[in-house]
Design a protein around this motif. Structure first.
Motif, PDB file in Angstrom:
ATOM      1  N   ILE A 199       0.837  -1.201   0.000  1.00 45.71           N
ATOM      2  CA  ILE A 199       0.000   0.000   0.000  1.00 45.71           C
ATOM      3  C   ILE A 199       0.875   1.256   0.000  1.00 45.71           C
ATOM      4  N   VAL A 200       1.952   1.212   0.822  1.00 41.11           N
ATOM      5  CA  VAL A 200       2.861   2.367   0.871  1.00 41.11           C
ATOM      6  C   VAL A 200       3.497   2.581  -0.498  1.00 41.11           C
ATOM      7  N   SER A 201       3.965   1.470  -1.114  1.00 38.26           N
ATOM      8  CA  SER A 201       4.613   1.614  -2.420  1.00 38.26           C
ATOM      9  C   SER A 201       3.602   2.059  -3.475  1.00 38.26           C
ATOM     10  N   GLY A 202       2.334   1.603  -3.306  1.00 37.06           N
ATOM     11  CA  GLY A 202       1.270   2.067  -4.210  1.00 37.06           C
ATOM     12  C   GLY A 202       1.051   3.560  -4.047  1.00 37.06           C
ATOM     13  N   ALA A 203       1.036   4.023  -2.787  1.00 41.76           N
ATOM     14  CA  ALA A 203       0.825   5.446  -2.504  1.00 41.76           C
ATOM     15  C   ALA A 203       1.964   6.273  -3.085  1.00 41.76           C
ATOM     16  N   ILE A 204       3.195   5.748  -2.966  1.00 43.81           N
ATOM     17  CA  ILE A 204       4.352   6.439  -3.564  1.00 43.81           C
ATOM     18  C   ILE A 204       4.164   6.503  -5.076  1.00 43.81           C
TER      19      ILE A 204
ATOM     20  N   VAL B 270      -2.706   0.944 -13.406  1.00 45.91           N
ATOM     21  CA  VAL B 270      -3.144  -0.427 -13.114  1.00 45.91           C
ATOM     22  C   VAL B 270      -2.232  -1.060 -12.059  1.00 45.91           C
ATOM     23  N   GLY B 271      -0.944  -0.814 -12.183  1.00 44.67           N
ATOM     24  CA  GLY B 271       0.018  -1.345 -11.213  1.00 44.67           C
ATOM     25  C   GLY B 271      -0.279  -0.839  -9.811  1.00 44.67           C
ATOM     26  N   ILE B 272      -0.638   0.421  -9.687  1.00 44.20           N
ATOM     27  CA  ILE B 272      -0.953   1.007  -8.381  1.00 44.20           C
ATOM     28  C   ILE B 272      -2.194   0.343  -7.787  1.00 44.20           C
ATOM     29  N   VAL B 273      -3.247   0.194  -8.628  1.00 45.78           N
ATOM     30  CA  VAL B 273      -4.495  -0.427  -8.167  1.00 45.78           C
ATOM     31  C   VAL B 273      -4.215  -1.855  -7.696  1.00 45.78           C
ATOM     32  N   LEU B 274      -3.427  -2.629  -8.496  1.00 43.65           N
ATOM     33  CA  LEU B 274      -3.093  -4.017  -8.124  1.00 43.65           C
ATOM     34  C   LEU B 274      -2.366  -4.050  -6.782  1.00 43.65           C
ATOM     35  N   LYS B 275      -1.389  -3.143  -6.615  1.00 43.92           N
ATOM     36  CA  LYS B 275      -0.646  -3.092  -5.353  1.00 43.92           C
ATOM     37  C   LYS B 275      -1.568  -2.815  -4.181  1.00 43.92           C
TER      38      LYS B 275
END
Ligand SMILES: [Zn+2]
Ligand SMILES: [Zn+2]
Length: 149
Positions: free
Chosen positions: A33-38, A47-52
């Motif tokens: 989630i943190v890496s997605g937020a970054i 799409v990568g962010i949503v998957l994360k």
């Protein structure tokens, strides 16, 4: 080690494993989630962010469920110990109680018990009709005075 003792150890070992794995899931979920937020702040591939984010939430949920299950299992292990602890001590011959083996069925019986609790075998030693000494059941003659039993 009897079945209950073994089961209890396995249960506690398993629940500790589940708790450790659950914590790893929680950490993994938070990391995703943190890496997605970054990723959002860096406007990376959407799409990568949503998957994360989705995997992160799933991992955290699994971690919480696993932690709950692990804690319940530790508690159950403790409950089993509380319930069967005294019985186990008797069965394993701990403490000052001497054990004898039932000659009929092989069960472990306390030395002061007169009957086998499993098969009903009578443990009380026959008394010599002459001198009154207790003689083992398999003896044909009194081991104290030689009287025929
Ligand atoms: Zn018996
Ligand atoms: Zn005798």
């Amino acid at each position: 080690m009897n079945v209950i003792e073994k089961g209890k150890k396995q249960l506690i070992g398993l629940s500790v494993t589940i708790i450790v794995v659950s914590l790893a899931f929680l950490a993994g979920g938070v990391f995703l989630i943190v890496s997605g937020a970054i990723g959002i702040s860096e406007s990376a591939y959407a799409v990568g962010i949503v998957l994360k984010m989705v995997f992160g939430v799933i991992l955290i949920l699994l971690g919480i469920v696993g932690l709950g299950a692990g804690i319940v299992m530790v508690w159950t292990g403790g409950a089993i110990k509380a319930k069967y602890g005294s019985i186990m001590e008797g069965n394993l011959g701990f403490g000052t109680v001497n054990m004898q083996k039932c000659p009929k069925c092989g069960s472990q019986i306390k030395e002061d018990e007169k009957f086998c609790g499993i098969c009903g075998y009578h443990f009380e030693k026959p008394k010599c009709p002459n001198c009154g000494e207790e003689v083992d059941q398999d003896k044909k003659y009194c081991t104290n005075c030689g009287e025929k039993m």
